[in-house]
Design a protein around this motif. Structure first.
Motif, PDB file in Angstrom:
ATOM      1  N   ASP A 175      13.098  -3.916   5.498  1.00 35.69           N
ATOM      2  CA  ASP A 175      13.408  -4.385   4.171  1.00 35.69           C
ATOM      3  C   ASP A 175      12.370  -5.437   3.749  1.00 35.69           C
ATOM      4  OD1 ASP A 175      15.881  -2.973   3.356  1.00 35.69           O
ATOM      5  OD2 ASP A 175      16.792  -3.962   5.055  1.00 35.69           O
ATOM      6  N   GLY A 176      12.848  -6.526   3.192  1.00 36.98           N
ATOM      7  CA  GLY A 176      11.975  -7.517   2.598  1.00 36.98           C
ATOM      8  C   GLY A 176      11.223  -8.397   3.579  1.00 36.98           C
ATOM      9  N   SER A 177      10.137  -9.002   3.078  1.00 33.47           N
ATOM     10  CA  SER A 177       9.306  -9.881   3.903  1.00 33.47           C
ATOM     11  C   SER A 177       8.562 -10.876   3.015  1.00 33.47           C
ATOM     12  CB  SER A 177       8.308  -9.063   4.726  1.00 33.47           C
ATOM     13  OG  SER A 177       7.458  -8.322   3.859  1.00 33.47           O
ATOM     14  N   LYS A 178       8.046 -11.911   3.669  1.00 34.35           N
ATOM     15  CA  LYS A 178       7.194 -12.909   3.015  1.00 34.35           C
ATOM     16  C   LYS A 178       6.101 -13.314   3.997  1.00 34.35           C
ATOM     17  CE  LYS A 178      10.707 -14.990   0.025  1.00 34.35           C
ATOM     18  NZ  LYS A 178      11.348 -16.253  -0.383  1.00 34.35           N
ATOM     19  N   MET A 179       4.996 -13.822   3.455  1.00 38.71           N
ATOM     20  CA  MET A 179       3.878 -14.276   4.289  1.00 38.71           C
ATOM     21  C   MET A 179       3.301 -15.564   3.723  1.00 38.71           C
ATOM     22  SD  MET A 179       0.148 -13.128   4.352  1.00 38.71           S
ATOM     23  CE  MET A 179      -0.925 -14.293   5.079  1.00 38.71           C
ATOM     24  N   TRP A 180       3.030 -16.520   4.624  1.00 40.26           N
ATOM     25  CA  TRP A 180       2.490 -17.822   4.245  1.00 40.26           C
ATOM     26  C   TRP A 180       1.172 -18.088   4.963  1.00 40.26           C
ATOM     27  CZ3 TRP A 180       7.459 -16.684   5.510  1.00 40.26           C
ATOM     28  CH2 TRP A 180       8.467 -16.989   4.595  1.00 40.26           C
ATOM     29  N   LEU A 181       0.261 -18.781   4.297  1.00 44.02           N
ATOM     30  CA  LEU A 181      -0.964 -19.309   4.912  1.00 44.02           C
ATOM     31  C   LEU A 181      -0.887 -20.826   4.831  1.00 44.02           C
ATOM     32  CD1 LEU A 181      -3.901 -17.081   3.605  1.00 44.02           C
ATOM     33  CD2 LEU A 181      -2.800 -17.030   5.845  1.00 44.02           C
ATOM     34  N   HIS A 224      16.224   1.837   8.426  1.00 48.02           N
ATOM     35  CA  HIS A 224      14.878   1.660   8.977  1.00 48.02           C
ATOM     36  C   HIS A 224      14.434   0.204   8.863  1.00 48.02           C
ATOM     37  CE1 HIS A 224      14.729   6.026   8.530  1.00 48.02           C
ATOM     38  NE2 HIS A 224      13.760   5.992   9.429  1.00 48.02           N
ATOM     39  N   VAL A 225      13.550  -0.201   9.775  1.00 45.51           N
ATOM     40  CA  VAL A 225      12.963  -1.537   9.732  1.00 45.51           C
ATOM     41  C   VAL A 225      11.523  -1.447  10.204  1.00 45.51           C
ATOM     42  CG1 VAL A 225      13.781  -2.164  12.042  1.00 45.51           C
ATOM     43  CG2 VAL A 225      13.209  -3.961  10.407  1.00 45.51           C
ATOM     44  N   MET A 226      10.628  -2.167   9.527  1.00 47.34           N
ATOM     45  CA  MET A 226       9.223  -2.208   9.938  1.00 47.34           C
ATOM     46  C   MET A 226       8.536  -3.402   9.300  1.00 47.34           C
ATOM     47  SD  MET A 226       7.043  -1.133   7.137  1.00 47.34           S
ATOM     48  CE  MET A 226       5.707  -0.415   7.970  1.00 47.34           C
ATOM     49  N   ILE A 227       7.426  -3.819   9.934  1.00 42.98           N
ATOM     50  CA  ILE A 227       6.548  -4.831   9.344  1.00 42.98           C
ATOM     51  C   ILE A 227       5.163  -4.650   9.934  1.00 42.98           C
ATOM     52  CG2 ILE A 227       7.182  -6.616  11.038  1.00 42.98           C
ATOM     53  CD1 ILE A 227       6.668  -8.702   8.768  1.00 42.98           C
ATOM     54  N   THR A 228       4.167  -4.712   9.070  1.00 42.45           N
ATOM     55  CA  THR A 228       2.775  -4.761   9.514  1.00 42.45           C
ATOM     56  C   THR A 228       2.055  -5.813   8.672  1.00 42.45           C
ATOM     57  OG1 THR A 228       2.071  -3.003   7.989  1.00 42.45           O
ATOM     58  CG2 THR A 228       2.653  -2.329  10.232  1.00 42.45           C
ATOM     59  N   LEU A 229       1.102  -6.489   9.286  1.00 43.36           N
ATOM     60  CA  LEU A 229       0.299  -7.490   8.592  1.00 43.36           C
ATOM     61  C   LEU A 229      -1.162  -7.238   8.933  1.00 43.36           C
ATOM     62  CD1 LEU A 229       0.016 -10.004   6.838  1.00 43.36           C
ATOM     63  CD2 LEU A 229       0.406 -11.393   8.882  1.00 43.36           C
ATOM     64  N   LEU A 230      -1.941  -6.913   7.906  1.00 44.15           N
ATOM     65  CA  LEU A 230      -3.363  -6.648   8.071  1.00 44.15           C
ATOM     66  C   LEU A 230      -4.157  -7.565   7.149  1.00 44.15           C
ATOM     67  CD1 LEU A 230      -1.830  -3.539   7.872  1.00 44.15           C
ATOM     68  CD2 LEU A 230      -3.982  -3.076   9.022  1.00 44.15           C
ATOM     69  N   LEU A 273      15.788  -5.886  -0.928  1.00 46.84           N
ATOM     70  CA  LEU A 273      16.177  -4.642  -0.261  1.00 46.84           C
ATOM     71  C   LEU A 273      15.280  -3.515  -0.756  1.00 46.84           C
ATOM     72  CD1 LEU A 273      20.076  -4.745  -0.411  1.00 46.84           C
ATOM     73  CD2 LEU A 273      18.649  -4.825   1.632  1.00 46.84           C
ATOM     74  N   HIS A 274      14.560  -2.887   0.147  1.00 45.76           N
ATOM     75  CA  HIS A 274      13.695  -1.767  -0.247  1.00 45.76           C
ATOM     76  C   HIS A 274      13.237  -1.019   0.986  1.00 45.76           C
ATOM     77  CE1 HIS A 274      10.159  -4.119   1.001  1.00 45.76           C
ATOM     78  NE2 HIS A 274      10.617  -5.119   0.259  1.00 45.76           N
ATOM     79  N   GLY A 275      12.775   0.200   0.778  1.00 44.99           N
ATOM     80  CA  GLY A 275      12.125   0.960   1.836  1.00 44.99           C
ATOM     81  C   GLY A 275      10.732   0.407   2.056  1.00 44.99           C
ATOM     82  N   ASN A 301      24.943  -7.365   4.728  1.00 45.18           N
ATOM     83  CA  ASN A 301      24.686  -7.365   3.281  1.00 45.18           C
ATOM     84  C   ASN A 301      23.652  -8.393   2.840  1.00 45.18           C
ATOM     85  OD1 ASN A 301      26.571  -5.250   2.910  1.00 45.18           O
ATOM     86  ND2 ASN A 301      28.221  -6.773   2.999  1.00 45.18           N
ATOM     87  N   LEU A 302      22.762  -8.767   3.743  1.00 45.35           N
ATOM     88  CA  LEU A 302      21.665  -9.653   3.373  1.00 45.35           C
ATOM     89  C   LEU A 302      20.768  -8.925   2.373  1.00 45.35           C
ATOM     90  CD1 LEU A 302      20.558 -12.445   4.193  1.00 45.35           C
ATOM     91  CD2 LEU A 302      19.116 -11.275   5.849  1.00 45.35           C
ATOM     92  N   ARG A 303      20.315  -9.634   1.347  1.00 48.51           N
ATOM     93  CA  ARG A 303      19.477  -9.022   0.321  1.00 48.51           C
ATOM     94  C   ARG A 303      18.069  -9.616   0.264  1.00 48.51           C
ATOM     95  NH1 ARG A 303      21.538  -5.600  -2.532  1.00 48.51           N
ATOM     96  NH2 ARG A 303      23.625  -5.194  -3.173  1.00 48.51           N
TER      97      ARG A 303
END
Length: 168
Positions: free
Chosen positions: A74-80, A120-126, A91-93, A8-10
């Motif tokens: 689901d969710g993600s974050k990106m840092w520089l 489903h699970v996925m991540i891409t970083l471009l 939580l999202h597609g 139940n992680l959100r």
């Protein structure tokens, strides 16, 4: 770095830096397609309820404005360089968010985190910008082989460090 987390992680856990990874491996790029099963090469316990943190470096040869594209389910974050650039959390597609950043020439530390609460699970970083001729390309950590600070380890020089973490 992969982390086992409670069901139940959100949101992406905020304490990943303080946790010990449950599993670590190195990736050439962040390009994991959306599937309903464990990612290839991961232990079966990471089919659901986990979070991952990716760290690497990208070398910017030509200064200018770069656009970063983060897509996840689901969710993600990106840092520089430790500053949050993209917040695609919750939580999202499959959903993509992007952000622009003016970068000077040199090495930039890139980090991303994603979580899976099931399904489903996925991540891409471009990214795109002067170094890519304006084309969208996967952020590949081996692009950072030049000019790295001396504290960067051999693994960080060539690949994304990917560790899975167990919940406390």
């Amino acid at each position: 770095e992969y982390f086992e987390v409670k069901p139940n992680l959100r949101y992406v856990p905020t304490d990943l830096a303080a946790r010990k990874p449950a599993f670590t491996r190195y990736e050439r790029q962040l390009h994991f397609k959306g599937i309903r099963q464990v990612w290839s090469g991961l232990p079966s316990r990471f089919a659901e309820n986990w979070a991952a943190r990716f760290t690497g470096f990208v070398y910017i040869a030509e200064p200018g404005t770069y656009t970063f594209y983060l897509n996840s389910d689901d969710g993600s974050k990106m840092w520089l360089d430790g500053s949050l650039l993209i917040n695609n959390d919750g939580l999202h597609g499959a959903k993509q968010r992007c952000a622009d950043k003016n970068l000077g020439a040199g090495v930039v530390r890139v980090s991303a985190a994603v979580f899976n609460n099931g399904g489903h699970v996925m991540i891409t970083l471009l990214y795109s910008g002067p170094d890519t001729g304006g084309n969208m390309m996967f952020v590949r950590s081996e692009n950072a082989m030049k000019g790295l600070p001396s504290y960067v380890t051999a693994h960080e020089k060539s690949n994304w460090a990917l560790r899975v973490y167990k919940s406390s």
